[in-house]
Design a protein around this motif. Structure first.
Motif, PDB file in Angstrom:
ATOM      1  N   ASP A   1      12.121   8.342  -5.017  1.00 34.62           N
ATOM      2  CA  ASP A   1      12.478   7.890  -3.821  1.00 34.62           C
ATOM      3  C   ASP A   1      11.411   6.067  -3.659  1.00 34.62           C
ATOM      4  N   PRO A   2      12.086   4.628  -3.119  1.00 34.06           N
ATOM      5  CA  PRO A   2      10.952   4.281  -4.031  1.00 34.06           C
ATOM      6  C   PRO A   2       9.548   3.589  -2.336  1.00 34.06           C
ATOM      7  N   VAL A   3      10.212   3.950  -1.156  1.00 29.69           N
ATOM      8  CA  VAL A   3       9.530   4.545   0.187  1.00 29.69           C
ATOM      9  C   VAL A   3       8.254   6.129  -0.525  1.00 29.69           C
ATOM     10  N   ALA A   4       8.864   7.229  -1.091  1.00 31.41           N
ATOM     11  CA  ALA A   4       8.028   7.769  -1.311  1.00 31.41           C
ATOM     12  C   ALA A   4       6.784   7.272  -2.071  1.00 31.41           C
ATOM     13  N   THR A   5       7.049   7.190  -3.100  1.00 27.87           N
ATOM     14  CA  THR A   5       5.837   6.719  -4.265  1.00 27.87           C
ATOM     15  C   THR A   5       5.635   5.580  -3.748  1.00 27.87           C
ATOM     16  N   ALA A   6       6.010   4.334  -3.289  1.00 29.93           N
ATOM     17  CA  ALA A   6       5.408   2.838  -2.478  1.00 29.93           C
ATOM     18  C   ALA A   6       4.478   3.414  -1.724  1.00 29.93           C
TER      19      ALA A   6
ATOM     20  N   LYS B   1      -8.101   1.462   2.988  1.00 31.66           N
ATOM     21  CA  LYS B   1      -8.536   1.894   4.074  1.00 31.66           C
ATOM     22  C   LYS B   1      -7.260   1.219   5.734  1.00 31.66           C
ATOM     23  N   TRP B   2      -6.668   0.515   5.065  1.00 33.92           N
ATOM     24  CA  TRP B   2      -5.319  -0.015   5.708  1.00 33.92           C
ATOM     25  C   TRP B   2      -4.087   0.223   5.391  1.00 33.92           C
ATOM     26  N   PRO B   3      -3.553   1.340   5.536  1.00 37.65           N
ATOM     27  CA  PRO B   3      -1.925   2.041   4.679  1.00 37.65           C
ATOM     28  C   PRO B   3      -1.090   0.982   5.656  1.00 37.65           C
ATOM     29  N   PRO B   4       0.036  -0.304   5.537  1.00 37.89           N
ATOM     30  CA  PRO B   4       1.075  -0.549   5.859  1.00 37.89           C
ATOM     31  C   PRO B   4       1.904   0.807   6.510  1.00 37.89           C
TER      32      PRO B   4
ATOM     33  N   GLY C   1       9.968  -5.672  14.503  1.00 30.90           N
ATOM     34  CA  GLY C   1      10.670  -5.806  13.222  1.00 30.90           C
ATOM     35  C   GLY C   1      10.446  -5.432  12.217  1.00 30.90           C
ATOM     36  N   SER C   2      10.283  -6.119  10.904  1.00 29.25           N
ATOM     37  CA  SER C   2       9.846  -5.722  10.031  1.00 29.25           C
ATOM     38  C   SER C   2      10.048  -6.663   8.499  1.00 29.25           C
ATOM     39  N   PHE C   3       9.374  -7.042   7.329  1.00 32.82           N
ATOM     40  CA  PHE C   3       9.506  -7.877   6.329  1.00 32.82           C
ATOM     41  C   PHE C   3       9.340  -7.598   5.106  1.00 32.82           C
ATOM     42  N   ILE C   4       9.760  -8.094   4.395  1.00 33.70           N
ATOM     43  CA  ILE C   4       9.166  -7.274   3.173  1.00 33.70           C
ATOM     44  C   ILE C   4       8.137  -7.559   2.083  1.00 33.70           C
TER      45      ILE C   4
ATOM     46  N   THR D   1       5.381  -3.482  -4.791  1.00 36.44           N
ATOM     47  CA  THR D   1       5.795  -2.808  -3.736  1.00 36.44           C
ATOM     48  C   THR D   1       7.225  -2.942  -3.430  1.00 36.44           C
ATOM     49  N   LYS D   2       7.516  -3.839  -2.498  1.00 41.53           N
ATOM     50  CA  LYS D   2       8.699  -4.831  -2.189  1.00 41.53           C
ATOM     51  C   LYS D   2       8.921  -3.788  -1.448  1.00 41.53           C
ATOM     52  N   THR D   3       7.846  -3.334  -0.323  1.00 41.22           N
ATOM     53  CA  THR D   3       8.844  -2.145   0.288  1.00 41.22           C
ATOM     54  C   THR D   3       7.981  -3.465   2.171  1.00 41.22           C
ATOM     55  N   ARG D   4       8.642  -2.974   2.542  1.00 36.28           N
ATOM     56  CA  ARG D   4       9.348  -3.172   4.428  1.00 36.28           C
ATOM     57  C   ARG D   4       8.510  -3.124   5.047  1.00 36.28           C
ATOM     58  N   GLN D   5       7.863  -3.335   5.740  1.00 43.16           N
ATOM     59  CA  GLN D   5       6.520  -3.422   6.388  1.00 43.16           C
ATOM     60  C   GLN D   5       7.042  -3.843   7.413  1.00 43.16           C
TER      61      GLN D   5
END
Length: 177
Positions: free
Chosen positions: A26-31, A90-93, A111-114, A119-123
């Motif tokens: 799971d890329p979200v879990a590991t990122a 200190k500041w996890p997205p 909303g969100s963005f990449i 990680t290219k995760t969606r924040q």
């Protein structure tokens, strides 16, 4: 014969689902970086709600009651995060899980963005601003990140900076980037 085929299809589906949802795949879990807040919001449902915190006023908190923050060095148009490398610790997205539920916030504000990092995760964004948690908030309802370095502020439901002063003077003097 038909029952055997259905059983084989069901078993294959279950195995492929388990393989796709295991933490190692799971890329979200590991990122997501480590943080003191519960990891329940990294996978599954992400709840964003409005709460009045005495030290900062009306702000957005996650489903566990931890306030979310915005960073003055980011931008809202277009949404861009400048919290990289050590800042992440200190500041996890706040990561968009794909199932974001909002309570008391205008849906048009969320909303969100990449992220433009490895990680290219969606924040998640609020009012266009990327939002974060603060590792220094050890309990729900704390807002120890308010005013840190004069660039970190709890975020309002409109994406604005919470106007209240930091809960303690030490937080404003801690340039925790």
């Amino acid at each position: 014969m038909r029952r055997a085929t259905l059983a084989a299809v069901a078993l294959a589906t279950a195995l492929s689902t388990a393989a796709c949802t295991s933490p190692s795949h799971d890329p979200v879990a590991t990122a997501a970086p480590a943080s003191p807040q519960p990891a329940a919001n990294v996978q599954g449902v992400l709840v964003l709600r409005v709460q009045n915190l005495p030290q900062v006023g009306t702000v957005v908190v996650d489903g566990n009651g931890y306030p979310l923050y915005r960073y003055d060095k980011d931008s809202a148009k277009p949404p861009t995060s400048n919290c990289m490398d050590d800042c992440w610790m200190k500041w996890p997205p706040v990561i968009d899980t794909g199932d974001v539920r909002i309570e008391g916030i205008d849906q048009a504000q969320v909303g969100s963005f990449i992220r433009q990092d490895p990680t290219k995760t969606r924040q998640v964004t609020i009012g266009g601003w990327p939002v974060y948690r603060y590792a220094g908030d050890a309990a729900p309802g704390q807002a120890m990140g308010q005013g840190v370095g004069n660039v970190w502020y709890a975020v309002t439901p409109q994406g604005k900076k919470a106007a209240a002063p930091p809960a303690n003077g030490a937080a404003a003097n801690n340039p925790g980037n």
